[in-house]
Design a protein around this motif. Structure first.
Motif, mmCIF file in Angstrom:
data_model
loop_
_atom_site.group_PDB
_atom_site.id
_atom_site.type_symbol
_atom_site.label_atom_id
_atom_site.label_comp_id
_atom_site.label_asym_id
_atom_site.label_seq_id
_atom_site.Cartn_x
_atom_site.Cartn_y
_atom_site.Cartn_z
ATOM 1 N N SER A 12 0.844 -1.200 0.000
ATOM 2 C CA SER A 12 0.000 0.000 0.000
ATOM 3 C C SER A 12 0.874 1.243 0.000
ATOM 4 C CB SER A 12 -0.874 0.013 1.263
ATOM 5 O OG SER A 12 -0.038 0.100 2.404
ATOM 6 N N GLY A 13 0.231 2.373 -0.305
ATOM 7 C CA GLY A 13 0.957 3.642 -0.274
ATOM 8 C C GLY A 13 1.494 3.943 1.110
ATOM 9 N N LYS A 14 0.695 3.570 2.121
ATOM 10 C CA LYS A 14 1.097 3.817 3.500
ATOM 11 C C LYS A 14 2.384 3.032 3.820
ATOM 12 C CE LYS A 14 -1.083 3.573 8.059
ATOM 13 N NZ LYS A 14 -2.246 3.041 8.779
ATOM 14 N N GLU A 15 2.402 1.771 3.369
ATOM 15 C CA GLU A 15 3.585 0.921 3.619
ATOM 16 C C GLU A 15 4.803 1.467 2.867
ATOM 17 O OE1 GLU A 15 4.887 -3.545 2.463
ATOM 18 O OE2 GLU A 15 2.856 -3.426 3.298
ATOM 19 N N ALA A 16 4.585 1.965 1.632
ATOM 20 C CA ALA A 16 5.690 2.524 0.833
ATOM 21 C C ALA A 16 6.265 3.766 1.510
ATOM 22 C CB ALA A 16 5.189 2.855 -0.574
ATOM 23 N N LYS A 17 5.371 4.623 2.023
ATOM 24 C CA LYS A 17 5.830 5.852 2.696
ATOM 25 C C LYS A 17 6.625 5.511 3.957
ATOM 26 C CE LYS A 17 2.183 8.843 0.939
ATOM 27 N NZ LYS A 17 0.829 9.334 1.180
ATOM 28 N N ARG A 18 6.134 4.468 4.682
ATOM 29 C CA ARG A 18 6.854 4.069 5.897
ATOM 30 C C ARG A 18 8.247 3.535 5.540
ATOM 31 N NH1 ARG A 18 3.398 0.553 7.965
ATOM 32 N NH2 ARG A 18 4.551 -1.353 7.469
ATOM 33 N N LEU A 19 8.319 2.768 4.439
ATOM 34 C CA LEU A 19 9.593 2.220 3.963
ATOM 35 C C LEU A 19 10.586 3.357 3.687
ATOM 36 C CD1 LEU A 19 10.743 -0.628 3.014
ATOM 37 C CD2 LEU A 19 10.083 0.073 0.716
#
Length: 414
Positions: free
Chosen positions: A363-370
């Protein structure tokens, strides 16, 4: 486990770690010595491919054939319409007959790589339980088969009990599943002389039901043998990773990603996995599994190459290893990486979108956290700007995206 087997097949099962339990060690062992024993595993067609979690069962069938016996792969064209409730918290979604047929054709491709289907005495059979289940007359089935099942006993099986103990609904449709699976074993014995059913240890209750039913209805002696339910040494379920199942079909999980999954095996699992998933001699598996430090990495590459060769062929294994060396040792891009191809009208696109589309984050949220946790790279340089936009000019040559040290993808302009 103190039983000392005489047959080649039982010796392999015990030495290589395939055996969790058996209904009659001696009886099965003696049958295996006397002549060709047909044995089966049932696979419900709930997806278009099997994943690594099923590989232990497939390897059991491969060894059965290699030691002079006859494997039967039973597709659950009929039982998939019901859904196996074993150790599930909820009811499986029901599939249409067309979806089931589509899934079966995908699964068939996997088996042909591991076992040989031919007309010889040990040639494998591919069967579908819809062949007999679709024709059943409900009243006749209840009278002839249902009367042999005690509801009290069915309620005592762990797969049912665990669901009821948690007060989770178990539909009558699902409750029928174990009767249908037992009936499969009876029919396979009647039609094809099948003498043994294999399965994971969660299938013990279902297998025992089939043995009891066959004994009562046609007074035949048959057997069950289960494999351990595999988890990795860190407690994870075998075949599942953070980004989903490790499928055995190349169109659902690339040979490179498949190879990479085995290359990333934890040190403690290397010896055990070499015994289960390759055909290397047991002594060599033990020797490689006992290596430490950087030497264990060489053993992991041997494991990845051997397992990938069986599933996807020697060329795919060699290409995956070459790509891995290119990516990890030289910082290059490699030819075999998962690749996202974009058309000009999909650009500009945010770097977050590209990380998700290339499968490096869910998800976008997971990508941003990465990105925030410094886990993302672009062309081997740290990626710190989650707002970065990629336009056609930036894709004049392919860019490499990385999530952590081990997962990479290419993005290119189509």
């Amino acid at each position: 486990m103190t039983y000392h087997p005489k047959s080649d097949f039982m010796t392999v099962m015990i030495e290589r770690g395939f055996l969790a339990d058996c209904t009659d060690y001696q009886g099965l062992d003696e049958a295996l010595i006397k002549g060709v024993v047909p044995g089966y595993i049932g696979f419900d067609a709930t997806a278009k491919s099997l994943h690594v979690g099923s590989l232990i069962q497939i390897m059991m069938l491969r060894w059965l054939q290699k030691t002079g016996h006859k494997p039967i792969t039973l597709m659950g064209g009929g039982t998939t319409k019901v859904g196996d409730p074993s150790f599930r918290a909820d009811e499986r979604p029901l599939l249409t007959p067309a979806q089931i047929d589509d899934n079966i054709s995908g699964i068939k491709q996997v088996f042909a790589k591991y076992i040989s289907y031919n007309d010889g005495p040990t040639g494998a059979l591919m069967l579908n339980n819809a062949e007999w289940l679709d024709e059943l007359n409900y009243l006749e089935f209840l009278r002839d088969i249902g009367r042999h099942f005690s509801v009290n006993r069915m309620l005592s099986f762990e797969s049912v009990k665990s669901r009821l103990d948690r007060e989770q609904s178990l539909s009558f449709l699902e409750f029928n599943y174990m009767i249908l699976q037992a009936y499969d074993f009876l029919e396979l014995n009647r039609r094809y002389g099948c003498m043994v059913q294999f399965g994971g240890s969660d299938q013990w209750g279902n297998i025992v039901n089939g043995i009891d039913l066959t004994r009562r209805v046609i007074d035949k002696e048959i057997y069950g043998l289960t494999s351990p339910l595999l988890t990795t040494s860190d407690g994870k379920k075998m075949g599942k990773t953070a980004d989903g199942a490790i499928w055995l079909n190349a169109d659902m999980r690339s040979p490179y990603e498949f190879w990479q999954f085995w290359r990333n095996t934890t040190d403690a699992d290397v010896g055990r996995f070499l015994k289960l998933y390759t055909e290397m001699p047991v002594e060599e598996c033990d020797r490689l599994g006992a290596l430490a430090g950087s030497e264990i990495n060489a053993a992991k590459i041997i494991l990845a190459n051997a397992v990938t060769t069986l599933c996807h062929g020697a060329e795919a294994a060699a290409a995956a290893e070459a790509t891995a060396r290119e990516v990890f040792e030289k910082g290059g891009v490699g030819d075999d990486l998962p690749t996202l191809t974009l058309s000009a009208d999909e650009l500009p696109a945010s770097i977050v979108q590209l990380i998700v589309k290339s499968g490096l984050a869910k998800s976008g949220k997971e990508a941003k956290r990465l990105i925030a946790e410094n886990g993302a790279k672009i062309d081997d340089a740290p990626l710190t700007d989650a707002g970065l936009m990629i336009d056609a000019a930036a894709l004049a040559s392919p860019i490499k995206l990385s999530a952590g040290k081990k997962r990479h993808a290419l993005v290119q302009l189509g």
